[in-house]
Design a protein around this motif. Structure first.
Motif, short mmCIF file in Angstrom:
data_model
loop_
_atom_site.label_atom_id
_atom_site.label_comp_id
_atom_site.label_asym_id
_atom_site.label_seq_id
_atom_site.Cartn_x
_atom_site.Cartn_y
_atom_site.Cartn_z
N ALA A 46 62.93 82.33 51.37
CA ALA A 46 63.94 83.22 50.80
C ALA A 46 64.11 82.90 49.32
O ALA A 46 64.34 81.76 48.94
N GLY A 47 64.00 83.94 48.47
CA GLY A 47 64.24 83.76 47.05
C GLY A 47 63.11 83.10 46.29
O GLY A 47 63.30 82.73 45.13
N ALA A 48 61.95 82.92 46.90
CA ALA A 48 60.85 82.26 46.20
C ALA A 48 60.19 83.21 45.21
O ALA A 48 60.24 84.43 45.36
N THR A 49 59.58 82.64 44.19
CA THR A 49 58.77 83.44 43.28
C THR A 49 57.46 83.79 43.99
O THR A 49 57.10 83.19 45.01
N PHE A 50 56.73 84.74 43.41
CA PHE A 50 55.45 85.11 44.01
C PHE A 50 54.51 83.90 44.14
O PHE A 50 53.95 83.68 45.22
N PRO A 51 54.30 83.12 43.08
CA PRO A 51 53.39 81.97 43.24
C PRO A 51 53.85 81.00 44.30
O PRO A 51 53.03 80.47 45.07
N GLU A 52 55.14 80.72 44.36
CA GLU A 52 55.66 79.82 45.39
C GLU A 52 55.41 80.39 46.78
O GLU A 52 55.03 79.67 47.71
N GLN A 53 55.65 81.68 46.92
CA GLN A 53 55.45 82.35 48.21
C GLN A 53 53.99 82.27 48.63
O GLN A 53 53.66 81.95 49.78
N ILE A 54 53.11 82.55 47.70
CA ILE A 54 51.68 82.57 47.98
C ILE A 54 51.19 81.19 48.41
O ILE A 54 50.43 81.05 49.37
N VAL A 55 51.64 80.15 47.71
CA VAL A 55 51.23 78.80 48.05
C VAL A 55 51.81 78.37 49.40
O VAL A 55 51.13 77.72 50.21
N GLN A 56 53.05 78.75 49.66
CA GLN A 56 53.68 78.38 50.93
C GLN A 56 52.94 79.00 52.11
O GLN A 56 52.82 78.38 53.18
N GLU A 57 52.45 80.22 51.95
CA GLU A 57 51.70 80.86 53.03
C GLU A 57 50.42 80.09 53.35
O GLU A 57 50.04 79.95 54.51
N VAL A 58 49.77 79.56 52.31
CA VAL A 58 48.58 78.75 52.53
C VAL A 58 48.94 77.46 53.26
O VAL A 58 48.23 77.02 54.17
N THR A 59 50.05 76.85 52.87
CA THR A 59 50.49 75.62 53.52
C THR A 59 50.78 75.86 55.00
O THR A 59 50.39 75.07 55.87
N LEU A 60 51.46 76.95 55.29
CA LEU A 60 51.82 77.26 56.68
C LEU A 60 50.60 77.52 57.55
O LEU A 60 50.53 77.05 58.69
N VAL A 61 49.64 78.25 57.02
CA VAL A 61 48.47 78.56 57.86
C VAL A 61 47.68 77.29 58.15
O VAL A 61 47.09 77.15 59.22
N GLU A 62 47.68 76.34 57.22
CA GLU A 62 47.02 75.06 57.48
C GLU A 62 47.75 74.31 58.60
O GLU A 62 47.12 73.72 59.49
N GLN A 63 49.08 74.33 58.56
CA GLN A 63 49.86 73.66 59.60
C GLN A 63 49.64 74.30 60.96
O GLN A 63 49.49 73.60 61.98
N TYR A 64 49.61 75.63 61.00
CA TYR A 64 49.42 76.33 62.27
C TYR A 64 48.02 76.09 62.83
O TYR A 64 47.83 76.00 64.05
N ALA A 65 47.02 76.01 61.95
CA ALA A 65 45.65 75.74 62.41
C ALA A 65 45.57 74.37 63.06
O ALA A 65 44.92 74.18 64.10
N THR A 66 46.23 73.39 62.45
CA THR A 66 46.26 72.04 63.03
C THR A 66 47.00 72.03 64.36
O THR A 66 46.56 71.40 65.33
N GLN A 67 48.10 72.75 64.41
CA GLN A 67 48.89 72.82 65.65
C GLN A 67 48.07 73.47 66.77
O GLN A 67 48.15 73.05 67.93
N ALA A 68 47.29 74.48 66.44
CA ALA A 68 46.46 75.15 67.45
C ALA A 68 45.47 74.18 68.06
O ALA A 68 45.25 74.17 69.28
N GLN A 69 44.86 73.35 67.24
CA GLN A 69 43.91 72.37 67.75
C GLN A 69 44.59 71.35 68.66
O GLN A 69 44.04 70.96 69.70
N GLN A 70 45.79 70.92 68.28
CA GLN A 70 46.52 69.96 69.10
C GLN A 70 46.90 70.56 70.45
O GLN A 70 46.75 69.91 71.50
N LEU A 71 47.38 71.79 70.43
CA LEU A 71 47.78 72.44 71.67
C LEU A 71 46.58 72.67 72.59
O LEU A 71 46.68 72.52 73.80
N GLU A 72 45.46 73.06 72.00
CA GLU A 72 44.26 73.27 72.82
C GLU A 72 43.90 71.99 73.58
O GLU A 72 43.62 72.03 74.78
#
Length: 232
Positions: A28-54
């Motif tokens: 909420a309230g992030a600038t575009f660059p902050e938002q864009i970087v955060q999306e990359v961070t989240l997808v990395e976290q979710y990819a790791t979580q997927a491997q752990q759950l599998e």
């Protein structure tokens, strides 16, 4: 491509000031660059979580593969892992929608660049559709109604309902095991899309921001004519 490369691209204050973020729901309230970087961070976290759950769900499935019924003492752990899988699917789809919204917001503020961002947006939509289709296919394979798993809330309720019978518990575990496996591949695809697409967005936002700064600095100020003693 690591997150540090993204961080370096939005360090300039001019970019932070000139690019307010769209309300995608990630920050909420992030600038575009902050938002864009955060999306990359989240997808990395979710990819790791997927491997752990599998890994965790596969181990549980192996324990009961030759059993007619799932022991009562195993079910709380199985249920917890399945709930984690449901949450991951919901979060991943939410990130895909948020990333698509960011693309649209960048295009709305800075204009339409080449076809790169449009192709990225279409790729995100295709990813979501493919994920929904694959999950529905797995659920149907094990006699589960895909319409009962269309949202996080309904999926959790469906798992709870299936837990009331031995056959239901076996079915949701088997389905969860397959879905966990496909989520690893799906998250790798989404991670690749977001890393490449968001790098393109960062480059475009940076270019547009610097162009605006250059245009602003190129305006020549008009000086008032000197007056008083010594004027000429």
């Amino acid at each position: 491509m690591r997150i540090q490369k993204f961080v370096a691209l939005f360090a300039a204050p001019a970019l932070i000031v000139s690019a307010p973020a769209h309300a995608t729901g990630v920050i909420a309230g992030a600038t575009f660059p902050e938002q864009i970087v955060q999306e990359v961070t989240l997808v990395e976290q979710y990819a790791t979580q997927a491997q752990q759950l599998e890994t965790q769900i596969q181990q549980l499935a192996n324990q009961v593969v030759n059993m007619q019924t799932i022991p009562v003492q195993l079910w709380p752990n199985i249920s917890s892992q399945l709930q984690g899988l449901v949450t991951l699917v919901g979060n991943a789809k939410g990130l895909s929608y948020a990333s698509a919204n960011t693309v649209s917001a960048v295009q709305a503020q800075f204009g339409q660049p080449s076809g790169v961002l449009s192709n990225y947006n279409a790729s995100l939509q295709t990813w979501t559709s493919n994920l929904d289709g694959q999950i529905a296919g797995v659920l149907q394979q094990f006699g589960l109604n895909a319409s009962n798993f269309q949202s996080t809330q309904s999926a959790l309720a469906a798992i709870q309902a299936q837990s009331q019978s031995a056959s239901g518990r076996k079915a949701v575990l088997q389905a969860g095991n397959q879905i966990a496996g496909l989520m690893v591949n799906q998250m790798q695809d989404l991670q690749s899309d977001i890393q490449v697409g968001n790098q393109a967005m960062l480059n475009y936002v940076a270019m547009q921001a610097h162009t605006r700064v250059d245009q602003s600095n190129s305006v020549t100020p008009i000086l008032a004519a000197p007056t008083g003693p010594g004027a000429f």
